[in-house]
Scaffold this active site. Sequence first.
Site, PDB file in Angstrom:
ATOM      1  CB  SER A 223      -1.001   0.092   1.154  1.00 45.27           C
ATOM      2  OG  SER A 223      -0.188  -0.114   2.488  1.00 45.27           O
TER       3      SER A 223
ATOM      4  CG  HIS B  94      -3.463  -0.588  -2.548  1.00 46.83           C
ATOM      5  ND1 HIS B  94      -4.120   0.647  -2.640  1.00 46.83           N
ATOM      6  CD2 HIS B  94      -3.270  -1.076  -1.405  1.00 46.83           C
ATOM      7  CE1 HIS B  94      -4.009   1.201  -1.190  1.00 46.83           C
ATOM      8  NE2 HIS B  94      -3.794  -0.060  -0.533  1.00 46.83           N
TER       9      HIS B  94
ATOM     10  CE  LYS C  33      -7.642   1.203   0.252  1.00 49.54           C
ATOM     11  NZ  LYS C  33      -6.768   0.280   1.388  1.00 49.54           N
TER      12      LYS C  33
HETATM   13  C1  LIG Z   1      -6.915   0.040   2.582  1.00 42.54           C
HETATM   14  C2  LIG Z   1      -6.397  -1.212   2.845  1.00 42.54           C
HETATM   15  C3  LIG Z   1      -7.016  -2.022   3.827  1.00 42.54           C
HETATM   16  C4  LIG Z   1      -8.169  -1.685   4.738  1.00 42.54           C
HETATM   17  O1  LIG Z   1      -9.421  -1.536   3.729  1.00 42.54           O
HETATM   18  P1  LIG Z   1     -10.513  -0.773   4.111  1.00 42.54           P
HETATM   19  O2  LIG Z   1     -11.722  -1.241   3.231  1.00 42.54           O
HETATM   20  O3  LIG Z   1     -10.262   0.814   3.763  1.00 42.54           O
HETATM   21  O4  LIG Z   1     -10.921  -1.056   5.529  1.00 42.54           O
HETATM   22  C5  LIG Z   1      -6.536  -3.364   3.993  1.00 42.54           C
HETATM   23  N1  LIG Z   1      -5.370  -3.595   3.556  1.00 42.54           N
HETATM   24  C6  LIG Z   1      -4.675  -2.867   2.696  1.00 42.54           C
HETATM   25  C7  LIG Z   1      -3.494  -3.458   2.061  1.00 42.54           C
HETATM   26  C8  LIG Z   1      -5.280  -1.494   2.425  1.00 42.54           C
HETATM   27  O5  LIG Z   1      -4.431  -0.812   1.697  1.00 42.54           O
END
Ligand SMILES: *Cc1c(COP(=O)(O)O)cnc(C)c1O
Length: 386
Positions: free
Chosen positions: A178, A206, A237
Amino acid sequence: MPFIQLQNELDERATLGLLRSRRTLSSPQSPHIIVDGKPYLAFCSNDYLGLANHPQLIAALQQGAQQWGVGAGAAHLVNGHFDPHHQLEQQLAVFVGKPAALLFSTGYMANLGAVQALVGKGDTVFADKLNHASLNDAMLLSRAEVTRYRHGDVAQLEKQLAQTRSGRKLVITDAVFSMDGDIAPLRELLALCEQYDAWLYADDAHGFGVVGEQGRGSMAHFGIASERIVYMATLGKAAGVSGAFIAAEQVVIDTLVNHAHSYVYTTATPPALSVALSQSLQLIAQGDGLRMHLKKLIAQLRNGLSDLPWQLMPSDTAIQPLLVGDNQLALKLSESLRGRGIWVAAIRPPTVPQGTARLRITLSAAHSAADVDQLIGALHELAQES
Ligand SMILES: *Cc1c(COP(=O)(O)O)cnc(C)c1O
């Protein structure tokens, strides 16, 4: 008064350039946002395909609310599991090539719930040191033995796996990291899992929607499939809405339904969100044009920034971190960009290791080539001033 202690701790963080605070948007998510009444060109959302404000998703959410109301009213195991949830789960499973899938309210909750349901006392988890904070919290909550390996270091992981004799073994990794944007060596990790009878838990927050054929994610990117893979992806995302899912063998999903606390003890998400997400899944599958455009922007940015005093970290994905090192300098660069009407987040410890503060530039298919040129120009100006 304990308040004084709290204030002192906050003051100390501020001195270190580590204090965090929020800015309020008064426009929808997009490359062009309004913050505190001012317009900005933004490079920090995870809305990689530009779907968060897509007219077809807005219409689907409206229609979903008309048909299903606003709230689910109960947990999935009581009477909060609706047709749209169920259909979306089936569509997600098919899309990523797994027998079954389970929806969670957020990715954070999916990680907490799944890891805690799959391993416990007497088991061992093996985790990449740069994994997302939610995975780190999930390991602690599970009470399994925790072993960390250096970022992407398959050889070190192999030694650790070979030394572990008892209990279940779960290798946990971000699929696309991330804060770094690089992709985990999933093929090699899977081979080790096969050799040492471990499971592979891949968090594709991602990668889903962005990499692999039709945006099917990191497993598709490498062309790998295995019963051993427990696949997790988020839906807030690239998918542009909210939520997350785990896709895995049916017995794994049944185990989560029974044992994942963050699934069992929480109200189901509004069914209308699942209506919007089914529409989003179609846009992702048809989104080759968006992904192609994103790829061009990534190449444009990397070319344009290759001669700066700060290095772009090695990454082919939409996450393009510019390594600055010093916390205060990262903050200063972020503020100077903001003065020029450009929004890029400075990422500092503890989100990233000490001494690796960075500008986390993220690109979206909603950006134009002119947007990226503007960022390249501004960073060159800042480099000359510094
Ligand atoms: C954003 C993210 C999460 C959390 O997801 P949300 O739906 O925002 O709670 C988990 N793992 C990774 C690698 C992330 O980047």
